[in-house]
Motif scaffolding. Sequence first.
Motif, PDB file in Angstrom:
ATOM      1  N   GLY A   9       0.825  -1.204   0.000  1.00 55.68           N
ATOM      2  CA  GLY A   9       0.000   0.000   0.000  1.00 55.68           C
ATOM      3  C   GLY A   9       0.856   1.248   0.000  1.00 55.68           C
ATOM      4  O   GLY A   9       2.078   1.200   0.061  1.00 55.68           O
ATOM      5  N   LEU A  20      -0.554  -4.529  -4.749  1.00 53.11           N
ATOM      6  CA  LEU A  20      -0.655  -5.115  -3.416  1.00 53.11           C
ATOM      7  C   LEU A  20      -0.326  -6.592  -3.492  1.00 53.11           C
ATOM      8  O   LEU A  20      -0.676  -7.262  -4.469  1.00 53.11           O
ATOM      9  N   ARG A  38     -11.964  -3.971   0.542  1.00 50.62           N
ATOM     10  CA  ARG A  38     -11.526  -2.647   0.984  1.00 50.62           C
ATOM     11  C   ARG A  38     -12.597  -1.995   1.831  1.00 50.62           C
ATOM     12  O   ARG A  38     -13.781  -2.299   1.694  1.00 50.62           O
ATOM     13  N   TYR A  94      -7.120  -1.814   2.375  1.00 54.03           N
ATOM     14  CA  TYR A  94      -7.331  -3.011   1.579  1.00 54.03           C
ATOM     15  C   TYR A  94      -6.923  -4.239   2.388  1.00 54.03           C
ATOM     16  O   TYR A  94      -5.851  -4.270   2.996  1.00 54.03           O
ATOM     17  N   THR A 114      -3.830  -2.976   4.531  1.00 61.25           N
ATOM     18  CA  THR A 114      -2.811  -2.028   4.098  1.00 61.25           C
ATOM     19  C   THR A 114      -3.508  -0.816   3.505  1.00 61.25           C
ATOM     20  O   THR A 114      -4.487  -0.948   2.761  1.00 61.25           O
ATOM     21  N   VAL A 116      -4.289   2.313   1.236  1.00 57.99           N
ATOM     22  CA  VAL A 116      -4.081   2.866  -0.102  1.00 57.99           C
ATOM     23  C   VAL A 116      -4.737   4.234  -0.127  1.00 57.99           C
ATOM     24  O   VAL A 116      -5.933   4.363   0.162  1.00 57.99           O
TER      25      VAL A 116
END
Length: 120
Positions: A9, A20, A38, A94, A114, A116
């Motif tokens: 990310g 990713l 997400r 995500y 992670t 984004v």
Amino acid sequence: QVQLVESGGGLVQAGGSLRLSCAASTRTASNFAMGWFRQAPGKERESVAAMRWSSGVTYYADSVKGRFTISRDNAKNTVSLQMNSLKPEDTAVYYCAATRGVLRGPYEYWGQGTQVTVSS
């Protein structure tokens, strides 16, 4: 028990790309379906893409079709999500997930997520 660890990310400008990756701690990855989800602030978690490991059958949310690609690396036991033409509305945490069940879930195992962030 399956452990999933996401990476990749970050912050990117609109129109840019990110990749990713999700490393799965299982020797029987072929028994699983893998998904990317997400969750944006104030919104419910949504499914983005998924892949049946053994067959390669995929699913994509309408909002990402043609922009995101899910893939797997059997040698590394990883599933990746290539995200192109990113938009500010793709900003979210995500998560990678795994299930022994059907492609659309429910998913039993989850990574830590992670971030984004897509700037306009």
